[in-house]
Design a protein around this motif. Structure first.
Motif, short mmCIF file in Angstrom:
data_model
loop_
_atom_site.label_atom_id
_atom_site.label_comp_id
_atom_site.label_asym_id
_atom_site.label_seq_id
_atom_site.Cartn_x
_atom_site.Cartn_y
_atom_site.Cartn_z
N VAL A 17 42.53 -58.01 75.39
CA VAL A 17 41.40 -58.95 75.34
C VAL A 17 41.52 -59.82 74.09
CG1 VAL A 17 38.90 -59.20 75.14
CG2 VAL A 17 39.86 -57.47 76.66
N ASN A 18 41.50 -61.13 74.30
CA ASN A 18 41.59 -62.11 73.23
C ASN A 18 40.35 -62.99 73.27
OD1 ASN A 18 44.75 -61.92 72.45
ND2 ASN A 18 44.48 -61.70 74.66
N LEU A 19 39.71 -63.22 72.12
CA LEU A 19 38.49 -64.02 72.06
C LEU A 19 38.78 -65.37 71.43
CD1 LEU A 19 37.30 -61.11 72.46
CD2 LEU A 19 35.33 -61.91 71.16
N LEU A 20 38.36 -66.41 72.13
CA LEU A 20 38.45 -67.77 71.61
C LEU A 20 37.04 -68.30 71.39
CD1 LEU A 20 41.20 -69.31 73.90
CD2 LEU A 20 41.35 -69.04 71.42
N PRO A 21 36.66 -68.69 70.19
CA PRO A 21 35.35 -69.30 69.98
C PRO A 21 35.28 -70.64 70.71
CG PRO A 21 36.38 -68.64 67.90
CD PRO A 21 37.44 -68.58 68.94
N VAL A 22 34.18 -70.88 71.41
CA VAL A 22 33.98 -72.16 72.11
C VAL A 22 32.83 -72.90 71.43
CG1 VAL A 22 33.52 -73.29 74.32
CG2 VAL A 22 34.91 -71.21 74.25
N GLU A 23 31.60 -72.54 71.75
CA GLU A 23 30.43 -73.09 71.05
C GLU A 23 29.21 -72.31 71.48
OE1 GLU A 23 29.94 -77.17 72.06
OE2 GLU A 23 29.51 -76.79 74.17
N PRO A 24 28.19 -72.21 70.61
CA PRO A 24 26.95 -71.54 71.00
C PRO A 24 26.20 -72.36 72.05
CG PRO A 24 27.13 -71.79 68.60
CD PRO A 24 28.16 -72.66 69.21
N ARG A 25 25.28 -71.70 72.75
CA ARG A 25 24.40 -72.42 73.66
C ARG A 25 23.58 -73.44 72.86
NH1 ARG A 25 23.25 -67.17 74.82
NH2 ARG A 25 21.17 -67.31 73.93
N PRO A 26 23.53 -74.69 73.30
CA PRO A 26 22.76 -75.69 72.55
C PRO A 26 21.26 -75.54 72.77
CG PRO A 26 23.73 -76.67 74.50
CD PRO A 26 24.25 -75.26 74.44
N ARG A 85 23.59 -66.99 69.81
CA ARG A 85 23.50 -67.75 71.07
C ARG A 85 24.87 -67.90 71.73
NH1 ARG A 85 18.89 -70.47 71.96
NH2 ARG A 85 19.95 -72.14 73.09
N ALA A 86 25.61 -66.81 71.76
CA ALA A 86 26.98 -66.87 72.28
C ALA A 86 27.30 -65.73 73.23
CB ALA A 86 27.98 -66.89 71.12
N GLY A 87 26.28 -65.09 73.79
CA GLY A 87 26.53 -64.07 74.79
C GLY A 87 26.95 -62.72 74.27
N MET A 88 26.70 -62.45 72.99
CA MET A 88 27.11 -61.18 72.38
C MET A 88 25.92 -60.27 72.07
SD MET A 88 30.30 -61.83 72.51
CE MET A 88 30.94 -60.35 71.73
N ALA A 89 24.77 -60.53 72.69
CA ALA A 89 23.55 -59.73 72.51
C ALA A 89 23.07 -59.73 71.06
CB ALA A 89 23.76 -58.30 72.99
N THR A 90 23.24 -60.87 70.37
CA THR A 90 22.82 -60.92 68.97
C THR A 90 21.30 -60.88 68.82
OG1 THR A 90 23.00 -63.35 69.06
CG2 THR A 90 24.89 -62.13 68.18
N GLY A 91 20.57 -61.43 69.81
CA GLY A 91 19.11 -61.36 69.74
C GLY A 91 18.62 -59.93 69.84
N THR A 92 19.18 -59.18 70.78
CA THR A 92 18.84 -57.77 70.93
C THR A 92 19.25 -56.99 69.69
OG1 THR A 92 19.12 -57.94 73.32
CG2 THR A 92 19.18 -55.73 72.37
N ARG A 93 20.38 -57.35 69.13
CA ARG A 93 20.88 -56.67 67.93
C ARG A 93 19.93 -56.88 66.75
NH1 ARG A 93 24.48 -57.68 63.56
NH2 ARG A 93 25.75 -55.82 63.05
N ARG A 94 19.36 -58.09 66.62
CA ARG A 94 18.40 -58.33 65.53
C ARG A 94 17.18 -57.44 65.67
NH1 ARG A 94 19.56 -63.65 66.50
NH2 ARG A 94 17.59 -63.96 67.61
N VAL A 95 16.70 -57.29 66.90
CA VAL A 95 15.56 -56.41 67.13
C VAL A 95 15.93 -54.97 66.77
CG1 VAL A 95 13.98 -55.49 68.88
CG2 VAL A 95 14.63 -57.91 68.94
N ALA A 96 17.13 -54.55 67.16
CA ALA A 96 17.58 -53.18 66.86
C ALA A 96 17.67 -52.94 65.36
CB ALA A 96 18.94 -52.93 67.52
N MET A 97 18.11 -53.95 64.61
CA MET A 97 18.23 -53.77 63.15
C MET A 97 16.87 -53.65 62.49
SD MET A 97 21.59 -55.91 61.87
CE MET A 97 21.03 -57.52 62.38
N LYS A 98 15.86 -54.31 63.04
CA LYS A 98 14.51 -54.15 62.52
C LYS A 98 13.94 -52.78 62.89
CE LYS A 98 13.32 -59.08 62.65
NZ LYS A 98 12.46 -60.11 63.31
N LEU A 99 14.29 -52.32 64.09
CA LEU A 99 13.78 -51.04 64.59
C LEU A 99 14.46 -49.87 63.90
CD1 LEU A 99 11.79 -50.08 66.84
CD2 LEU A 99 13.76 -50.01 68.39
N TRP A 100 15.77 -49.98 63.71
CA TRP A 100 16.58 -48.90 63.15
C TRP A 100 17.38 -49.45 61.98
CZ3 TRP A 100 18.32 -48.98 68.79
CH2 TRP A 100 17.39 -48.34 69.61
#
Length: 260
Positions: free
Chosen positions: A141-150, A51-66
């Motif tokens: 590009v530098n990444l700073l963790p903020v917080e996931p979507r609540p 829930r942080a804008g990194m397409a993790t939901g889509t990635r979970r589907v991809a891991m089940k598919l492939w």
């Protein structure tokens, strides 16, 4: 044991300037289509937050598919396959930029036009797989963790869908891609800052919402005033992308995927 044995072999993706232009309810109001956004394929060298804008939901589907990682095949076909798998029976489908960002290597500019396939898929994809460009992007590009979507958060409660702002949003994606290819940190920062202005104007809930614990606007402005540019990875925070050729306290780096 490699880290991908734990978190999976499917890449992650970053979305840069122009995000939301992939949604038909936005692109259909663009007076000068196509509007563009930029995605960057990221190697799975560590586990990103959910829930942080990194397409993790889509990635979970991809891991089940492939299960063994991205299969060989034409990227366009793989995108359509993954899009169908994730969005089956979904009232609010995920944007195709999530799938494209996971599947296409390197840096890609996605050009969306509501008159092409309803705006659900880009009319054109311009990709850059130059290792020199990828290494430059990794440096700045530098990444700073903020917080996931609540829980209970939605950026869609207030919509101010102004056509001129939507045009500017689509242009920020074009400017972003050109700046990356030219390795111009100042123009890249300007495109990211412009995108954030558009986001806050079109859907204020992206950065201001009762469920958010962090003052996302103040945090963003702090870094924008001190560095060439900054933007959030997605709605409600996630990570803050900060552009700098010098170290940013607390930030970490990513590895751009350039191999097919």
């Amino acid at each position: 044991m490699d880290i991908t044995d734990v978190i999976g072999k499917i890449p992650y993706r970053m979305a840069f300037a122009g995000g939301w232009i992939d949604q038909p309810f936005i692109s259909r109001l663009n007076p000068t289509p196509p509007g563009s956004m930029v995605v960057v394929a990221i190697e799975p060298t560590f586990r990103f937050m959910e829930r942080a804008g990194m397409a993790t939901g889509t990635r979970r589907v991809a891991m089940k598919l492939w299960k063994n990682g991205l299969p060989r095949g034409k990227p366009v076909g793989l995108v359509k396959e993954l899009y169908a798998a994730e969005n089956a029976n979904q009232a609010d489908p995920s944007g195709s930029q999530d799938m494209i960002g996971l599947i296409y290597p390197g840096v890609s500019r996605l050009d969306y036009d509501a008159d092409f396939e309803g705006g659900y898929f880009p009319r054109h994809i311009e990709s850059n797989n130059d290792p020199a460009v990828a290494r430059w992007l990794e440096r700045v590009v530098n990444l700073l963790p903020v917080e996931p979507r609540p829980e209970g958060y939605s950026p869609l409660e207030i919509k101010n869908l102004d056509a001129e702002v939507i045009r500017q949003l689509g242009q920020s994606g074009k400017d972003c891609y050109d700046a990356i290819v030219r390795r111009d940190i100042a123009k890249l920062g300007a495109s990211m800052n412009a995108c954030m202005v558009c986001w806050e104007s079109l859907m204020p809930g992206i950065v201001r919402h009762p469920t958010l614990k962090c003052d996302l606007v103040a945090l963003l402005h702090h870094y924008q005033q001190r560095y060439p540019g900054a933007m959030y990875s997605g709605c409600g925070g996630g990570y803050l992308y900060v552009l700098s050729e010098e170290p940013v306290p607390g930030a970490f780096k990513i590895q751009v995927r350039t191999a097919e």
